[in-house]
Scaffold this motif. Structure first.
Motif, PDB file in Angstrom:
ATOM      1  N   LYS A 144       0.836  -1.211   0.000  1.00 24.41           N
ATOM      2  CA  LYS A 144       0.000   0.000   0.000  1.00 24.41           C
ATOM      3  C   LYS A 144       0.874   1.267   0.000  1.00 24.41           C
ATOM      4  CE  LYS A 144      -4.028  -1.982   2.378  1.00 24.41           C
ATOM      5  NZ  LYS A 144      -4.828  -1.986   3.620  1.00 24.41           N
ATOM      6  N   LYS A 145       1.961   1.197   0.750  1.00 22.47           N
ATOM      7  CA  LYS A 145       2.850   2.363   0.871  1.00 22.47           C
ATOM      8  C   LYS A 145       3.516   2.687  -0.463  1.00 22.47           C
ATOM      9  CE  LYS A 145       6.674   4.138   3.690  1.00 22.47           C
ATOM     10  NZ  LYS A 145       7.623   3.823   4.802  1.00 22.47           N
ATOM     11  N   ASP A 187       0.963   4.198  -2.880  1.00 19.70           N
ATOM     12  CA  ASP A 187       0.720   5.606  -2.525  1.00 19.70           C
ATOM     13  C   ASP A 187       1.878   6.485  -3.000  1.00 19.70           C
ATOM     14  OD1 ASP A 187      -1.658   4.920  -1.330  1.00 19.70           O
ATOM     15  OD2 ASP A 187      -0.867   4.892   0.722  1.00 19.70           O
TER      16      ASP A 187
END
Length: 533
Positions: free
Chosen positions: A128-129, A132
């Motif tokens: 997810k990081k 993003d």
């Protein structure tokens, strides 16, 4: 691959192949990462569309250079996460294998769900990081003026003016022997009616065009040929435009014709029975159908007609030449100094500036015999009289010079721009080797293989053979040159090496260089490749 494909294109292709591979999909069956991986794939495609434009604009925009480094860092992180995910899933599979008895059918349900393990939750968070981070990077495209560019043609390259046949021979040094050799080949009687093609080959900025110009303007050449014609071909070979340029040169009139058949008929009529010399300057493409179309009307010229070709690529020279190519070498220090001095001290008495002469000598050493570099740096220093100003230029890298004052960088960039993506990453990797390092082909290929740069071959070809072809392609394109000390070894010109440092950025470093620069306390968090030689 398309011309001008970005350095990261080959790397991204590996990521896409990984995401689409059957083994990877099978390993992740019943996993809960499907949505995240699909989102990663879409984000990667968005970044890919911007890379070509960014790669060219980085040379004159520090902000774009920073953006590109951020993108590279995020993509490397994505690769690490995919590795970690595959490793974790394989670990779970092996655990399930051990739980199943030797006579039991293997069952996916025996694998613990990744989301129930601390390591899997960590992978999900990392995934997810990085998504993003990539999305944030993409959002800066409008601020930086980056354009979606999938086709491979970038707006970042400055349009080059065509070369001409005119030359100031008072500024040419050290090419007398080369000139005589070329003229001898041009005036030599042809064994048949076939048009002789003489190629001149060498790296960017070494003086191929200048040599062709002084040959073109020599009285021996003018007296031998009935017609002499100059055409700047450049990187896009357009048979219609080349034919029109030849016609204009012969008739000194413009033509409204755009039909190739009519143009060829007109050219044929103007060449019949005439011995001509045609210079095709700056050729990038190997002989192909377009070249053969151009050749057709040229065959009507008289016996002894010749074509002189200049190119950076040995394969182009081999495909077009009817005689072995003339490989142009760097100038000696003495000739390079004379060229530099003629520009830097024009209309000035050098004896009045002893300190500048000493600094100028070091500038010439930095040029390593490349005439274009010596000439442009000389012109750049002509208007500067202070010692500090000369030292500033001496200590700068070639890409740190003002963009409008450095056609050296423009010329080197063009060679890099034309590399396929898989060769760009192989070239950038070479920045980890020290100055004057003598490369062994087999050793370098093994290192490329270990880094995953060499694409899996089709058919029965071995990976080492594919890597060997990569190396020979870089030799052909003048990124490597044969060592004068060992015939089986190769070296990289200093300015080409500087270019490799620029395009590799902070992802490649040589510890010895950093220690020498006094940066031993710096932490290289983003480094992916390093050496201590």
């Amino acid at each position: 691959m398309a011309v001008g494909e970005a350095f990261l294109s080959a790397f991204l292709q590996v990521l896409f192949d990984r995401l689409a591979s059957r083994d990877f999909i099978d390993l992740l069956r019943y996993r809960k990462f499907d949505d995240l991986l699909e989102k990663l794939k879409i984000t990667l495609l968005t970044v890919t569309a911007l890379l070509n434009d960014a790669e060219e604009k980085q040379f004159h925009s520090p902000a774009v250079e920073k953006w590109l480094h951020m993108a590279k860092d995020a993509l490397y992180d994505a690769e690490d996460i995919l590795d970690e995910l595959a490793t974790e899933t394989l670990r779970c599979k092996l655990e399930a294998d051990s739980k199943a008895g030797p006579n039991q059918v293997w069952n996916w349900n025996l694998i613990s769900t990744p989301c129930n393990t601390p390591s899997s939750r960590g992978i999900e968070s990392k995934l997810k990081k990085v998504i993003d981070k990539l999305e944030l990077i993409v959002n800066y495209k409008d601020v930086l003026g980056l354009k979606d560019n999938i086709g491979g043609c970038s707006s970042g390259l400055k349009q080059r003016l065509p070369t001409t046949s005119l030359v100031d021979e008072t500024c040419v040094y050290g090419r007398g022997h080369d000139k005589d050799l070329i003229i001898e080949m041009l005036l030599r009687d042809a064994p048949s009616n076939k048009i002789g093609v003489v190629p001149i080959v060498g790296m960017a900025g070494i003086g191929k065009t200048t040599l062709a110009q002084i040959v073109y303007n020599d009285d021996r050449v003018k007296n031998h040929f009935h017609l002499i014609i100059w055409v700047c071909v450049s990187d896009q070979f357009d048979v219609v435009e080349v034919t029109k340029t030849i016609l204009r040169s012969i008739t000194l009139k413009d033509t409204d014709l755009n039909d190739l058949i009519l143009l060829q008929v007109c050219l044929k009529e103007n060449l019949v029975g005439k011995r001509f010399l045609l210079v095709l300057d700056d050729v990038w493409n190997k002989r192909n159908n377009d070249c053969d179309l151009l050749w057709s009307p040229l065959k009507t010229g008289a016996k002894g007609s010749k074509i002189l070709v200049t190119t950076r690529n040995r394969d182009v020279a081999s495909s077009m030449g009817t005689v072995p190519a003339h490989h142009l070498r760097c100038l000696s220090f003495e000739d390079c100094w004379l060229l530099f001095k003629s520009q830097a001290f024009e209309n000035r008495n050098i004896d009045v500036y002893p300190n500048l002469e000493a600094i100028g000598s070091k500038v010439v050493e930095k040029c390593e015999g490349l005439p274009l570099a010596a000439k442009r740096l000389g012109i750049l220093l002509r208007s500067r009289q202070e010692e500090d100003e000369w030292k500033d230029i001496l200590n700068r890298k070639i890409w740190d010079l003002p963009d409008d004052e450095s056609d050296v960088l423009q010329s080197l960039r063009l060679s890099y721009h034309h590399l396929p993506a898989h060769l760009k990453q192989c070239f950038a990797y070479c920045s980890i080797f020290p100055m004057d390092y003598e490369f062994d082909k087999e050793t370098l290929v093994l290192l490329w293989m270990a880094e995953g740069f060499v694409q899996q071959p089709k058919g029965k070809k071995r990976l080492e053979e594919v890597g060997g072809e990569y190396f020979l392609e870089l030799v052909s394109r003048s990124f490597f040159q044969e060592s004068i000390n060992y015939r089986s070894r190769y070296v990289m010109h200093g300015l080409i090496r500087d270019l490799s440092h620029f395009v590799s950025g902070e992802f490649c470093f040589r510890l010895g260089d950093k220690l020498k620069d006094g940066n031993q306390n710096r932490i290289f968090e983003k480094a992916r490749h390093s050496s201590l030689l």
